[in-house]
Design a protein around this motif. Structure first.
Motif, PDB file in Angstrom:
ATOM      1  N   LEU A  30      65.407  37.148  34.388  1.00  0.00           N
ATOM      2  CA  LEU A  30      65.442  37.296  35.476  1.00  0.00           C
ATOM      3  C   LEU A  30      66.856  37.208  36.100  1.00  0.00           C
ATOM      4  O   LEU A  30      67.892  36.261  35.690  1.00  0.00           O
ATOM      5  N   GLU A  31      67.481  38.016  36.983  1.00  0.00           N
ATOM      6  CA  GLU A  31      68.841  37.873  37.651  1.00  0.00           C
ATOM      7  C   GLU A  31      68.684  37.562  39.086  1.00  0.00           C
ATOM      8  O   GLU A  31      68.563  38.614  40.054  1.00  0.00           O
ATOM      9  N   PRO A  32      68.685  36.278  39.287  1.00  0.00           N
ATOM     10  CA  PRO A  32      68.657  35.898  40.950  1.00  0.00           C
ATOM     11  C   PRO A  32      69.781  36.531  41.931  1.00  0.00           C
ATOM     12  O   PRO A  32      69.408  36.374  42.964  1.00  0.00           O
ATOM     13  N   ARG A  33      70.865  36.921  41.301  1.00  0.00           N
ATOM     14  CA  ARG A  33      71.968  37.373  41.925  1.00  0.00           C
ATOM     15  C   ARG A  33      71.667  38.618  42.519  1.00  0.00           C
ATOM     16  O   ARG A  33      72.247  39.504  43.284  1.00  0.00           O
ATOM     17  N   ARG A  34      70.436  39.572  42.111  1.00  0.00           N
ATOM     18  CA  ARG A  34      70.122  40.508  42.462  1.00  0.00           C
ATOM     19  C   ARG A  34      69.015  40.564  43.221  1.00  0.00           C
ATOM     20  O   ARG A  34      67.733  40.797  42.421  1.00  0.00           O
ATOM     21  N   PRO A  35      68.529  40.028  44.566  1.00  0.00           N
ATOM     22  CA  PRO A  35      67.351  40.018  45.004  1.00  0.00           C
ATOM     23  C   PRO A  35      66.391  41.259  45.150  1.00  0.00           C
ATOM     24  O   PRO A  35      65.094  41.189  45.091  1.00  0.00           O
ATOM     25  N   LYS A  36      67.296  42.403  45.362  1.00  0.00           N
ATOM     26  CA  LYS A  36      66.048  43.694  45.312  1.00  0.00           C
ATOM     27  C   LYS A  36      65.256  44.037  44.055  1.00  0.00           C
ATOM     28  O   LYS A  36      64.377  44.119  44.100  1.00  0.00           O
ATOM     29  N   TYR A  37      66.317  43.950  42.881  1.00  0.00           N
ATOM     30  CA  TYR A  37      65.735  44.032  41.619  1.00  0.00           C
ATOM     31  C   TYR A  37      66.171  43.083  40.646  1.00  0.00           C
ATOM     32  O   TYR A  37      66.636  43.444  39.755  1.00  0.00           O
ATOM     33  N   PRO A  38      65.552  42.095  40.556  1.00  0.00           N
ATOM     34  CA  PRO A  38      66.043  40.659  39.828  1.00  0.00           C
ATOM     35  C   PRO A  38      65.282  40.470  38.540  1.00  0.00           C
ATOM     36  O   PRO A  38      65.825  39.894  37.585  1.00  0.00           O
ATOM     37  N   VAL A  39      64.242  41.493  38.155  1.00  0.00           N
ATOM     38  CA  VAL A  39      63.820  41.711  36.766  1.00  0.00           C
ATOM     39  C   VAL A  39      64.535  42.613  35.808  1.00  0.00           C
ATOM     40  O   VAL A  39      64.314  43.853  35.956  1.00  0.00           O
ATOM     41  N   ASN A  40      65.066  42.069  34.832  1.00  0.00           N
ATOM     42  CA  ASN A  40      65.570  43.169  33.915  1.00  0.00           C
ATOM     43  C   ASN A  40      64.649  43.329  32.646  1.00  0.00           C
ATOM     44  O   ASN A  40      64.043  42.211  32.259  1.00  0.00           O
TER      45      ASN A  40
END
Length: 79
Positions: free
Chosen positions: A41-51
């Motif tokens: 999970l990348e919280p800095r990318r609110p639109k697409y947070p799931v890798n």
């Protein structure tokens, strides 16, 4: 003492606000005929947070949390 990998501990903390379960890390799902696995999970990318990574070639992709929740629900129905 057993310690969790940093990515797993972070995922467990961040997952619920995104509508995911802490146990969803590593879960596999299908989208458009391809199999994927949740990797971080990348919280800095609110639109697409799931890798995720595509299982066939290990290529990385970004998904929205809403999309992941829907795809995981479909995967659970198939089991």
């Amino acid at each position: 003492m057993i310690t969790k990998p940093p990515g797993k501990a972070l995922f467990e903390v961040l997952a619920p606000p995104y509508g995911l379960k802490p146990s969803d890390l590593g879960e596999e799902f299908e989208d458009r005929g391809e199999r994927f696995r949740i990797i971080v999970l990348e919280p800095r990318r609110p639109k697409y947070p799931v890798n995720v990574e595509r299982l066939s070639n290990r290529k990385k992709y970004k998904f929205s949390a809403d999309s992941i929740a829907i795809l995981l629900a479909k995967a659970q129905q198939r089991k």
